[in-house]
Design an enzyme around this catalytic site. Structure first.
Site, mmCIF file in Angstrom:
data_model
loop_
_atom_site.group_PDB
_atom_site.id
_atom_site.type_symbol
_atom_site.label_atom_id
_atom_site.label_comp_id
_atom_site.label_asym_id
_atom_site.label_seq_id
_atom_site.Cartn_x
_atom_site.Cartn_y
_atom_site.Cartn_z
ATOM 1 N N HIS A 21 1.014 -1.196 -0.018
ATOM 2 C CA HIS A 21 0.018 0.091 -0.047
ATOM 3 C C HIS A 21 0.841 1.152 -0.056
ATOM 4 O O HIS A 21 1.932 1.320 0.644
ATOM 5 C CB HIS A 21 -0.935 0.018 1.164
ATOM 6 C CG HIS A 21 -2.099 -0.595 0.817
ATOM 7 N ND1 HIS A 21 -3.093 -0.997 1.768
ATOM 8 C CD2 HIS A 21 -2.912 -1.212 -0.048
ATOM 9 C CE1 HIS A 21 -4.180 -1.774 1.639
ATOM 10 N NE2 HIS A 21 -3.979 -1.923 0.235
ATOM 11 N N GLU A 22 0.495 2.067 -0.793
ATOM 12 C CA GLU A 22 1.071 3.562 -0.938
ATOM 13 C C GLU A 22 2.634 3.396 -1.472
ATOM 14 O O GLU A 22 3.341 4.131 -0.623
ATOM 15 C CB GLU A 22 0.832 4.309 0.605
ATOM 16 C CG GLU A 22 -0.348 4.453 0.859
ATOM 17 C CD GLU A 22 -1.176 5.302 -0.332
ATOM 18 O OE1 GLU A 22 -0.772 5.864 -1.096
ATOM 19 O OE2 GLU A 22 -2.384 4.734 -0.331
#
Length: 599
Positions: free
Chosen positions: A439-440
């Site tokens: 994520h991210e």
């Protein structure tokens, strides 16, 4: 004992380590004192325990479905999020002038973490909406703020961020979604976005997408990307909802964890005009979105810490009550069994979890406090605080996603065979946390960012700021006899970091220089967390000397033990890691693709 927060540790970090009382004395936070913050934490803890945690297993077992053109999520998810909205948690970090609670960022980050510890899949909806609303607050027009902010802060509308595309992945310079000026105003959005968390559901009146797209004629690459507000249902000038905006779900992605968070492939404009509003200036979309992404990176790192805290608290509770075996010195088969926490290796695994979780939470508090202190600082100091935060952001996102995930693995191990069954939640905590690694931005992307850019910013100014912070801590620790050796260990580890950085900086081949950026990031994180453990040990030693009633003696002794563990078991690893980075080893870089299996 609570399974969603360790309040004594949170208070210790807030007040004994990171100076929350000083932050609360600032004019922006005069409505709050320690008692008020405690009350808000009480409310959030109760919501997490009573509303979010009880439906976590149900959402995991009954993930969102696409039925008759709608994404269906179990109704308990909507009820839990409505409870969060009623408590004002969507508005926690926003100033009162826009309808927020005006809490320090350090506190609002902790509130989101407590919710995530109870049910990470549901907390994601809140975090995404908050990040979206903050972009609108920072860069939106007066009318955009007037129409979009109130319903998002009230938790009636939710938000997303739409960056990735199937053919581009993390390479945002390759996105193809278009935004063509419309005769009636706004832009017609066309294209597809992939991996969109919270991309569609029926739990909110509207979903506001922040979409990266290209206006025809814009420069190639990242310099030609603009940002658009694209609601699921169109919004009139008075803020009322209108017709469907042709944001269509093309499919749901079914993930190993965080299953209660819908994850979608979205098509924009496939069935008719999809109208978006430009945010800010054309071709500056990526710079605007990076604010949300950097906030999200702190949030993802905190989520990883709190997922590990879930496993740690559960496995600790289990270890205290699970009877099995006898001590090694007791050979009598008729003697009573002991709780497994009496076994040395179980204590080692619990201590490893504690070191990762409480070290990671200290890192989260540090990054959040830097945001708060920028509001308090004089203009001459503000830039340095921002620069230090920029240096630490890739560490904040990445180190917990690696080492707090390892903590989840140890929680499973402590439960033995039971840990691998769905009768207990620790396997779910692990699956939920595994997604935080990607994520991210993947670990590798953040390694390249740190080694290729962040440590070199302003001729190494950011790294120098970190060096000053570490030197101050080392100096104080040298004057505390029990911690003097640790001070020397930290100094040696940072010296190794600096030598590796210098070796890479002197390399003219960029591919070779960054070939081991992931290893550099991991060891850099170890040094930062070791620094924060030494800060915690200093605070614990001071509290013990003062015999403070704020914290139990066993809690403070536990802090010193965890610091000692990290310095003896973890910090020594960085010397081998930095030596390899500094040697500019090319083993991975020079491995020919056909050599993995043979041509």
């Amino acid at each position: 004992m609570s399974h969603v927060v360790d309040r004594q540790n949170l208070d210790f970090l807030f007040y004994a380590v990171f100076g929350l009382e000083e932050i609360l004395s600032h004019a922006d936070f005069v409505d709050y004192d320690r008692a008020a913050i405690s009350g808000i934490l009480d409310t959030t803890q109760a919501l997490s325990e009573r509303e979010l945690a009880p439906c976590a297993a149900e959402l995991d077992a009954n993930e969102p479905k696409f039925v008759d053109g709608k994404v269906v999520v179990p109704d308990r998810a909507r009820q839990a999020l409505q409870a969060c909205a009623s408590a004002g948690l969507f508005a926690a970090m926003f100033d009162a002038e826009v309808g927020g609670l005006g809490l320090p960022y350090m506190v609002s980050t902790a509130l989101n973490g407590i919710l995530g510890c109870g049910n990470l899949a549901l907390a994601n909806y809140l975090s995404l909406t908050v990040g979206n609303a903050n972009i609108v607050r920072e860069f939106g027009t007066y009318d955009q703020k007037r129409c979009f902010l109130p319903p998002m802060l009230e938790g009636r509308w939710f938000g997303t961020m739409c960056l990735s595309e199937t053919q581009a992945g993390s390479s945002l310079s390759d996105i193809q979604t278009k935004a063509e000026p419309a005769d009636e105003g706004g832009y017609r959005i066309s294209g597809s976005k992939m991996w969109i968390s919270g991309g569609d559901h029926e739990m909110a009146e509207n979903i506001v997408h922040l979409v990266l797209a290209r206006i025809p004629g814009s420069p190639a690459g990242v310099k030609g990307i603009s940002l658009f507000l694209v609601p699921k249902y169109r919004v009139s000038s008075d803020g009322c909802l209108g017709e469907f905006n042709n944001v269509a779900v093309a499919g749901l992605n079914h993930k190993m964890g965080q299953r209660g968070t819908t994850n979608c492939l979205l098509n924009f404009g496939e069935g008719g005009d999809c109208i978006g509003q430009l945010v800010g200036e054309p071709n500056k979309g990526l710079s605007y979105m990076f604010q949300m992404m950097n906030e999200a990176r702190i949030g993802v790192g905190t989520s990883s810490v709190m997922s590990a805290l879930s496993g740690y608290l559960f496995s600790l509770d289990y270890a205290r009550t699970r009877l099995q075996g006898r001590r090694i010195r007791d050979k009598d088969p008729l003697a009573p069994q002991v709780a497994i926490i009496e076994h040395a290796d179980v204590r080692r695994m619990l201590l490893a979890q504690k070191a990762a979780v409480e070290g990671g939470l200290a890192l989260s508090c540090l990054c959040a406090s830097l945001i708060d202190r920028q509001r308090m600082a004089a203009e001459t100091q503000r830039d340095d605080l921002a620069l230090l935060l920029e240096l630490l952001t890739p560490v904040m996102k990445s180190w917990p996603s690696e080492h707090c995930l390892e903590a989840n693995k140890l929680a499973i191990q402590i439960l033995g065979g039971y840990g691998y069954t769905r009768d207990y939640p620790v396997e779910r905590f692990y699956r939920d946390n595994r997604l935080n690694h990607i994520h991210e931005g993947t670990f590798a992307i953040h390694g390249i960012d740190l080694l290729g850019r962040k440590v070199r910013m302003q001729d190494g100014r950011a790294l120098q700021l970190l060096a000053e912070k570490l030197a101050a801590t080392i100096g104080r620790a040298r004057d505390c006899a029990p911690l003097a050796d640790s001070a020397g260990d930290l100094e040696g580890a940072f010296d190794a970091l600096k030598k590796a950085t210098a070796a890479v900086s002197g390399c003219d081949d960029p591919e070779l220089a960054l070939a081991n950026a992931t290893l550099y990031l991991d060891n850099f994180g170890h040094v930062v967390v070791a620094w924060l453990w030494l800060e915690q040990a200093l605070a614990a030693s001071a509290a013990l000397a003062d015999d403070r009633a704020d914290y139990s003696r066993s809690f403070l002794e536990g802090k010193l033990a965890a610091c000692r563990y990290f310095y003896r078991y973890e910090l020594p690893k960085v010397h081998a890691g930095f030596t390899l980075v500094g040697s500019l080893d090319d083993t991975g870089l020079r491995m020919m693709p056909q050599a993995f299996l043979g041509a």
